[in-house]
Design a protein around this motif. Structure first.
Motif, PDB file in Angstrom:
ATOM      1  N   PRO A 127       7.120  -7.888  -0.530  1.00 14.70           N
ATOM      2  CA  PRO A 127       6.439  -8.626  -1.443  1.00 14.70           C
ATOM      3  C   PRO A 127       6.300  -8.006  -2.973  1.00 14.70           C
ATOM      4  N   ILE A 128       6.305  -6.661  -2.967  1.00 13.68           N
ATOM      5  CA  ILE A 128       6.242  -6.038  -4.317  1.00 13.68           C
ATOM      6  C   ILE A 128       7.501  -6.654  -5.291  1.00 13.68           C
ATOM      7  N   THR A 129       8.606  -7.148  -4.582  1.00 17.03           N
ATOM      8  CA  THR A 129       9.685  -7.516  -5.475  1.00 17.03           C
ATOM      9  C   THR A 129       9.341  -8.684  -6.145  1.00 17.03           C
ATOM     10  N   GLN A 130       8.171  -9.521  -5.721  1.00 18.62           N
ATOM     11  CA  GLN A 130       7.682 -10.793  -6.259  1.00 18.62           C
ATOM     12  C   GLN A 130       7.015 -10.407  -7.585  1.00 18.62           C
TER      13      GLN A 130
ATOM     14  N   ALA B 152      -9.585   4.422  14.483  1.00 23.72           N
ATOM     15  CA  ALA B 152      -9.289   2.872  14.015  1.00 23.72           C
ATOM     16  C   ALA B 152      -9.957   2.417  12.816  1.00 23.72           C
ATOM     17  N   ARG B 153     -11.430   2.967  12.696  1.00 27.73           N
ATOM     18  CA  ARG B 153     -12.067   2.775  11.217  1.00 27.73           C
ATOM     19  C   ARG B 153     -11.462   3.402  10.299  1.00 27.73           C
ATOM     20  N   PHE B 154     -10.723   4.614  10.342  1.00 26.35           N
ATOM     21  CA  PHE B 154     -10.100   5.245   9.142  1.00 26.35           C
ATOM     22  C   PHE B 154      -8.946   4.351   8.830  1.00 26.35           C
ATOM     23  N   TRP B 155      -7.977   4.015   9.882  1.00 30.97           N
ATOM     24  CA  TRP B 155      -6.862   3.426   9.580  1.00 30.97           C
ATOM     25  C   TRP B 155      -7.189   2.002   8.784  1.00 30.97           C
ATOM     26  N   ARG B 156      -8.168   1.203   9.321  1.00 30.57           N
ATOM     27  CA  ARG B 156      -8.407   0.056   8.586  1.00 30.57           C
ATOM     28  C   ARG B 156      -8.899   0.331   7.235  1.00 30.57           C
ATOM     29  N   ILE B 157      -9.717   1.498   6.724  1.00 28.93           N
ATOM     30  CA  ILE B 157      -9.998   1.494   5.429  1.00 28.93           C
ATOM     31  C   ILE B 157      -8.983   1.923   4.718  1.00 28.93           C
ATOM     32  N   LEU B 158      -7.988   2.926   5.083  1.00 28.20           N
ATOM     33  CA  LEU B 158      -6.708   3.277   4.696  1.00 28.20           C
ATOM     34  C   LEU B 158      -6.019   2.136   4.258  1.00 28.20           C
ATOM     35  N   VAL B 159      -5.668   1.288   5.062  1.00 26.17           N
ATOM     36  CA  VAL B 159      -4.683   0.189   4.881  1.00 26.17           C
ATOM     37  C   VAL B 159      -5.506  -0.696   3.714  1.00 26.17           C
ATOM     38  N   TRP B 160      -6.556  -0.871   4.021  1.00 28.48           N
ATOM     39  CA  TRP B 160      -7.270  -1.644   2.652  1.00 28.48           C
ATOM     40  C   TRP B 160      -7.231  -1.206   1.437  1.00 28.48           C
ATOM     41  N   SER B 161      -7.242   0.332   1.171  1.00 24.49           N
ATOM     42  CA  SER B 161      -7.092   0.877   0.057  1.00 24.49           C
ATOM     43  C   SER B 161      -5.586   0.836  -0.523  1.00 24.49           C
ATOM     44  N   LEU B 162      -4.702   1.033   0.389  1.00 22.78           N
ATOM     45  CA  LEU B 162      -3.235   0.777   0.230  1.00 22.78           C
ATOM     46  C   LEU B 162      -2.888  -0.754  -0.265  1.00 22.78           C
ATOM     47  N   GLN B 163      -3.585  -1.713   0.444  1.00 19.81           N
ATOM     48  CA  GLN B 163      -3.382  -2.998  -0.103  1.00 19.81           C
ATOM     49  C   GLN B 163      -3.988  -3.152  -1.649  1.00 19.81           C
ATOM     50  N   ILE B 164      -4.938  -2.619  -1.788  1.00 21.45           N
ATOM     51  CA  ILE B 164      -5.725  -2.636  -3.289  1.00 21.45           C
ATOM     52  C   ILE B 164      -4.635  -2.046  -4.206  1.00 21.45           C
ATOM     53  N   LEU B 165      -3.841  -0.909  -3.758  1.00 22.90           N
ATOM     54  CA  LEU B 165      -3.006  -0.295  -4.693  1.00 22.90           C
ATOM     55  C   LEU B 165      -1.826  -1.129  -4.893  1.00 22.90           C
ATOM     56  N   GLN B 166      -1.518  -2.075  -3.963  1.00 24.39           N
ATOM     57  CA  GLN B 166      -0.289  -2.990  -4.097  1.00 24.39           C
ATOM     58  C   GLN B 166      -0.550  -4.127  -5.057  1.00 24.39           C
ATOM     59  N   THR B 167      -1.943  -4.596  -5.171  1.00 26.83           N
ATOM     60  CA  THR B 167      -2.206  -5.449  -6.085  1.00 26.83           C
ATOM     61  C   THR B 167      -2.279  -4.703  -7.788  1.00 26.83           C
ATOM     62  N   GLY B 168      -2.775  -3.483  -7.590  1.00 27.60           N
ATOM     63  CA  GLY B 168      -2.966  -2.745  -9.049  1.00 27.60           C
ATOM     64  C   GLY B 168      -4.370  -3.211  -9.649  1.00 27.60           C
TER      65      GLY B 168
ATOM     66  N   VAL C 121       1.150  -0.386 -10.105  1.00 29.18           N
ATOM     67  CA  VAL C 121       0.851  -0.518  -8.657  1.00 29.18           C
ATOM     68  C   VAL C 121       1.139   0.475  -7.823  1.00 29.18           C
ATOM     69  N   GLY C 122       0.792   0.308  -6.771  1.00 26.55           N
ATOM     70  CA  GLY C 122       1.214   1.572  -5.740  1.00 26.55           C
ATOM     71  C   GLY C 122       2.130   0.814  -4.557  1.00 26.55           C
ATOM     72  N   VAL C 123       3.242   1.487  -4.142  1.00 25.90           N
ATOM     73  CA  VAL C 123       3.817   0.758  -2.889  1.00 25.90           C
ATOM     74  C   VAL C 123       3.907   1.878  -1.877  1.00 25.90           C
ATOM     75  N   LEU C 124       3.465   1.525  -0.637  1.00 24.31           N
ATOM     76  CA  LEU C 124       3.783   2.803   0.289  1.00 24.31           C
ATOM     77  C   LEU C 124       5.269   2.410   0.622  1.00 24.31           C
TER      78      LEU C 124
END
Length: 175
Positions: free
Chosen positions: A46-49, A119-135, A163-166
């Motif tokens: 998706p980052i290529t868009q 599970a809670r940690f991963w949920r929060i980390l994934v959320w943060s990485l998604q925010i990074l991808q939006t910038g 933006v950040g991309v994993l």
């Protein structure tokens, strides 16, 4: 320390650390992305868009590992789960380039369905990485509280922000 918050703080308050540890230059960022054209990691990503992603998308790595901290080598030894992130463009010693996310003693993790620590940690980390991808700062934090910075760039200015991309996940088989 959530990655999207820390990357924003480094950008706005520590410009030398941003240059050395996160994004040395637009040329280095463009060089990295141009070398990856045709890579399975980039194909259909998706980052290529994103307009001008080659000069905006900072490739990141997440690392997780269990580290013995007490009773090393003993049967009663205890381990600490440690998680960090880094930019693949950063230059310097490992201790300078890795940004701490979280650590917790494995024995303190709750495994109950509604209170599962990992599970809670991963949920929060994934959320943060998604925010990074939006910038952009999100409308709400992970607890559902309105964020007054909503819609403003994490790193940069409106119309020209990073933006950040994993790109890499590192760790042993437990992670």
């Amino acid at each position: 320390f959530l990655p999207h918050v820390l990357i924003s703080e480094v950008y706005y308050h520590y410009p030398n650390a941003w240059r050395d540890r996160v994004c040395p230059s637009m040329d280095k960022l463009n060089e990295f992305m141009s070398e990856k054209q045709g890579s399975p990691q980039l194909r259909d990503h998706p980052i290529t868009q994103l307009e001008n992603y080659q000069s905006r998308a900072i490739p990141l790595s997440i690392h997780g590992d269990g580290v013995p901290v007490t009773g090393v080598g003993k049967t009663w030894g205890k381990s600490l789960d440690v998680f960090s992130w880094c930019s693949l463009l950063g230059v310097g010693l490992t201790i300078e380039c890795n940004f701490f996310i979280r650590s917790i003693f494995q024995k303190l993790c709750c495994r109950a369905t509604l209170f599962n620590t990992k599970a809670r940690f991963w949920r929060i980390l994934v959320w943060s990485l998604q925010i990074l991808q939006t910038g952009l700062w999100p409308d709400f934090d992970w607890n559902g509280n309105r964020d007054p910075r909503s819609g403003t760039p994490l790193a940069g200015v409106v119309g020209s922000y990073f933006v950040g991309v994993l790109w890499v996940l590192r760790g042993d088989l437990d992670y």
